[in-house]
Design a protein around this motif. Sequence first.
Motif, short mmCIF file in Angstrom:
data_model
loop_
_atom_site.label_atom_id
_atom_site.label_comp_id
_atom_site.label_asym_id
_atom_site.label_seq_id
_atom_site.Cartn_x
_atom_site.Cartn_y
_atom_site.Cartn_z
N VAL A 192 0.88 -1.17 -0.04
CA VAL A 192 0.04 0.00 0.13
C VAL A 192 0.78 1.18 0.04
N TYR A 193 1.81 1.15 0.73
CA TYR A 193 2.56 2.38 0.88
C TYR A 193 3.55 2.80 -0.34
N ASP A 194 3.99 1.91 -1.08
CA ASP A 194 4.76 1.76 -1.88
C ASP A 194 3.75 2.29 -3.21
N ASN A 195 2.61 1.76 -3.33
CA ASN A 195 1.51 2.27 -4.30
C ASN A 195 1.33 3.60 -4.27
N HIS A 203 6.37 11.77 4.35
CA HIS A 203 5.30 12.46 5.03
C HIS A 203 4.20 12.56 4.07
N LEU A 204 4.42 12.70 2.73
CA LEU A 204 3.11 12.89 1.86
C LEU A 204 2.28 11.70 1.92
N VAL A 205 2.92 10.33 1.65
CA VAL A 205 2.32 9.35 1.74
C VAL A 205 1.39 8.99 2.98
N LEU A 221 -6.38 4.82 6.05
CA LEU A 221 -5.76 3.67 5.97
C LEU A 221 -4.27 3.64 6.24
N ARG A 222 -3.76 4.57 7.29
CA ARG A 222 -2.42 4.91 7.45
C ARG A 222 -1.80 3.40 8.14
N GLY A 223 -2.91 2.91 8.88
CA GLY A 223 -2.42 1.75 9.68
C GLY A 223 -2.27 0.53 8.65
N ALA A 224 -2.78 0.66 7.55
CA ALA A 224 -2.77 -0.41 6.39
C ALA A 224 -1.70 -0.56 5.44
N ARG A 225 -0.66 0.35 6.04
CA ARG A 225 0.49 0.58 4.70
C ARG A 225 1.18 -0.41 4.29
N TYR A 226 1.47 -1.40 5.37
CA TYR A 226 2.32 -2.33 4.86
C TYR A 226 1.42 -3.62 4.24
N LEU A 227 0.19 -3.64 4.13
CA LEU A 227 -0.39 -4.67 3.37
C LEU A 227 -0.20 -4.63 1.78
N MET A 228 -0.39 -5.86 1.43
CA MET A 228 -0.38 -5.93 -0.08
C MET A 228 -1.60 -5.84 -0.60
N VAL A 267 -7.22 3.12 -1.03
CA VAL A 267 -5.73 3.34 -1.61
C VAL A 267 -5.56 4.20 -2.82
N ALA A 268 -6.23 3.50 -3.91
CA ALA A 268 -6.13 4.20 -5.16
C ALA A 268 -6.66 5.53 -5.19
N LEU A 269 -7.46 5.95 -4.38
CA LEU A 269 -8.00 7.36 -4.20
C LEU A 269 -6.54 8.20 -3.51
N ALA A 270 -5.98 7.49 -2.49
CA ALA A 270 -4.85 8.36 -1.83
C ALA A 270 -3.75 8.42 -2.80
N ARG A 271 -3.70 7.37 -3.84
CA ARG A 271 -2.53 7.40 -4.92
C ARG A 271 -3.15 8.70 -5.72
#
Lengths: 152, 267, 260
Positions: free
Chosen positions: B97-100, B118-120, B129-136, B148-152
């Motif tokens: 999620v984070y890398d996306n 910071h931005l991510v 979904l800050r807590g879900a950032r390491y999920l695939m 997540v797609a919206l955040a991206r």
Amino acid sequence: MNTRTIEIMVGLFVAAAIAALFMLALKVSNLASYGQDEGYEIKAHFDNIGGLKERSPVSAGGVRVGKVVGINYDNQNFEAVVTISIQQGYQFPKDTAASILTAGLLGEQYIGLDPGGDEENLQPGDEIELTQPALVLEQVIGQFLYSKAQGE
Amino acid sequence: MLVEIRGLSFSRGNRAIFDNVDMDIPRGKVTAIMGPSGTGKTTLLKLIGGQLKPDAGTIRVDGQDVHRLGHNALYAFRRRMMGMLFQSGALLTDLNVYDNVAFPLREHTKLSESVIRHLVLLKLQAVGLRGARYLMPAELSGGMARRVALARAIALDPEMIMYDEPFTGQDPISMGVLVKLIHDMNHALGLTSVVVSHDVRETASISDYVYVISAGKVVEHGSPEKLHHSGSAWVKQFMDGLPDGPVPFHYPANGLIDDLMQSEQGK
Amino acid sequence: MMRDKLQSLGRHTLDIFARIGRGAEFLIHTLYVLPAILLRPALVIRQLYYVGVQTLVIIVVAGLFVGMVMALQSYIVLVDFGAEESISLMVALSIMRELGPVFTGLLFAGRAGSALTAEIGLMKSTEQLSGMEMMAVDPMKYVIAPRFLAGFISVPLLTAIFMSVAILGGYLVAVELLQLYDGVFWSQLQAKVDFYEDFMNGMIKSVVFGFVIVWIAVFEGFDCLPTSEGLGQATTRTVVHGSLAVLGLDFILTAIMFSA
């Protein structure tokens, strides 16, 4: 998969491939002998060269001393002209004889050098005077049958 | 107006998807584009985004004719102007999620990793979904993937976001979350939003202006209230979700009795 | 009836030409964006792992067995002529000229080619490629080019590994099992295998095979119908067309290289 692990695996893969290339080049082919080709060339005329090819071996006393580097046909004398490269360090007298021989009954053909007793050695570009052509099996058998028939 | 569509025609094979369509999408507002399945709503977004070329007509975004831009100019334009939220989320499956979310930042900016972090985290916080950032992506539910797609999509702070069927197949809670997010994004960031959907109630609740398209034409447009009181029987059926009306329940066929009798004769 | 059949035949023929046209256009586009990817080696290295390293096991195992079988079969034939010391030559020449590049090509098409097609096709059907375009990231540069380059690099490397493992397999059988003299094994090779004529020609073949297989695999993924059925068909096409291309090109290249 961690980026570092991937990099290491790819590095090993490439290293293995390079090792394979080196092994193939040096151990499984004649590349190593390309380097030693700083030899000198001499020529020899033959009536018939049989199945001799470029890169066929040239040996003296069973030791490989060089190889055939060129085969041409002489339009003046109607003979084959074979160019031989002798490895540096091997010397032969001027009256050396060259004959085309066969390794075994069906093996490949090679040039055998038979050193004479001259004081002087062959120089680069010289020509071997004494040559013996290849034995062509059909001719040998033909001659044999012919002499048999004559004898009776 | 941010987007001006004039005389748009587009067809696939022999089927006309759009036939001389005019549309205006106002800046800073939520505009909904509704219509039955298969009317080319997603195609419209791809036309606006420059992924497809129209057969005729022009699409201007921020005064710029999208289809007159060269390859590089189009990419630069998209980077500045547009974000798009795909139905499936379209997250890159080999990144978490984070890398996306960091992906567009890393591709398009030379920001340091600490700034990107910071931005991510801020963008992920915005969609909760800050807590879900390491999920695939494979570990996310459909609704979470869309968030997540919206955040991206907002990572590069575009002028407009296009939502492709954001509510389809969501449970009521996810749906509520997405409705709220789209509304908040529009208000907080002043984003122009284009929502393509056939979930009439949810879409109407957040949109300022609605276009209803069917069979390649704009059938009706106006504020959601106006559409609910539309004179057209078809629009009424669509807005209220009635099973029968101008669009019949039955696919055209011979009479039932005739059909049954024929099957008796082995036909 | 007849007319229908003719019509569908014509349509299929036109479809084939259209596909070839799209494939050529795709290749040109790929080659055009390829230089840009050299600035992003991390992307290529990642793909080298998926395309090259993951194919390595099957290449090594197949190479070992092919080499051992070749040695056994050669022995059976050559021992009748008392020429069993030529086993190494027989194995090495067949492997270097033909079996190495061809086997590696076929295995690569089956293992890595199909995976490439499936992966790219899946990225297409899950809108990841479209998504990238809308994020202003060109999928040709980010997805296609690194995979193409990694595949193109991998095939010759895998071929070299296949060749050497196969010759070692032949060595195991000839020297350890059939009790041939170790020195004869290697000296035969060094005397009679020509570096350029035999080895380099084999490597040239592998470069050509790699180029064509990767082109087919990447194109089929990019061009597939974004449905599960379309994805399956595209994967099958990669393996079938890739394998046929390897065999057909092998004939043409052999005719060119060894005809003189």
